[in-house]
Enzyme design. Sequence first.
Site, mmCIF file in Angstrom:
data_model
loop_
_atom_site.group_PDB
_atom_site.id
_atom_site.type_symbol
_atom_site.label_atom_id
_atom_site.label_comp_id
_atom_site.label_asym_id
_atom_site.label_seq_id
_atom_site.Cartn_x
_atom_site.Cartn_y
_atom_site.Cartn_z
ATOM 1 N N PHE A 1 0.867 -1.172 0.000
ATOM 2 C CA PHE A 1 0.000 0.000 0.000
ATOM 3 C C PHE A 1 0.905 1.222 0.000
ATOM 4 C CE2 PHE A 1 -2.282 3.554 1.753
ATOM 5 C CZ PHE A 1 -3.483 3.509 1.063
ATOM 6 N N ASP B 1 9.526 2.935 1.289
ATOM 7 C CA ASP B 1 8.370 3.753 1.657
ATOM 8 C C ASP B 1 8.231 3.732 3.176
ATOM 9 O OD1 ASP B 1 5.913 4.851 2.217
ATOM 10 O OD2 ASP B 1 4.847 3.810 0.619
ATOM 11 N N LYS C 1 2.916 11.690 6.782
ATOM 12 C CA LYS C 1 2.125 11.480 7.985
ATOM 13 C C LYS C 1 2.715 12.204 9.187
ATOM 14 C CE LYS C 1 -0.117 7.284 6.349
ATOM 15 N NZ LYS C 1 -1.360 7.942 5.937
#
Length: 409
Positions: A140, A225, A254
Amino acid sequence: MSGQHLIDRERLFGAQNYAALPVVLAHGRGAHLYDVDGRRYVDMMSAYSAASFGHLHPRLVKAMRDQLERLDIVSRAFHSDNLGAFYEELAGYAGLDACLVMNTGAEAVETAIKAARRYGYDELAIPQDTAEIIVAHGNFHGRTTTIVGFSDDPAARRGFGPFAPGFSHVPFGEAAAVERAITPATAAVLIEPIQGEGGVIVPPAGYLAELRRICDRHGILLILDEVQSGFGRTGRDFAFMHEDVRPDAITVGKALGGGLLPVSAFIATRRLMNVFTPGSHGSTFGGNPIATAVGREAVALMRDEALAERSRRLGEVQLGALRELRSPAVLALRGKGLWAGVELDPGAAKAKDVCLALLRRGVLAKETHESVLRLAPPLVIEEADLLAAVRALGEALDEACLERARAAD
């Protein structure tokens, strides 16, 4: 106005792209959130790690307010007085050379894809428009059309094609499969060090180090990532540091925005970053002075409050407490730092039912892939709150198992 009325208004005027739990949150501090009726909850999700510093951390709020008194946005058509310092501090924190700041995690990953492809053409002599990037099953990386095109989640993909070519898939955690997939057109390997949305899947020890050796052997890029796993989530500043490797680039987001606004970055070696030239990539809001001020303070907070070490210590407490539950519904426990995945037997208890039972007990958590409960509290959570949340989970599992058994009768 009641919580249900607010939920109904969202449904009437909004897109139904989230299946939110039935709670309406109104304010928060630290590791606690409060609904519109004033009920307090322990946050065991921290907005998918965006609120890793807790809610409204006073230093982050002050940094944002101070910047708001001086300058808002000028776009990258001009220089601003704190961007260079942000680049230096963020790159140094990650152990790399240079940064390109964007807004969302997906934008950071899109930047990484652009960089890898251009590097492949300019430095590896890959024929134009044929570059390939190796990704993992179960990944993801975001929700743009390019990124969902190399996802294998049917819910993320359905109805959004045609998708961009140039990606090949291998099983996550199998370094040998990566080497077998490399071709003369391969420019990079793009991998999450731990698959968060996939269910907090932790690869075998040595996986990242072996990927580094494979990429070096073939002269291709290793891009990690770290949008969810970075900023102390796994008990180190970045997950790749557990194996003492140096990737060619990482993507972050984030937590970098301190829970206050979206801030992301592509952080890379100077050689890789040099593929970008004026006009080749950008964002009106990327690197704006407010985002820069918050991002700088987020980096400083990680060091000043030793939050990665706190995550490591409390993560051991969390996993130890989870192992004590011994529920028949639990098939597996996975985790690193303050990040755990509790895999459930769907025949014994549904993950969403467990989340609803937790909600009734004042704990906020969310399932992924219907059978895994994720626990990712703010790094500032107190140990007593953490243990109380795990005890509530034990009760919620018992309740969900009982309801499931009754439904089966």
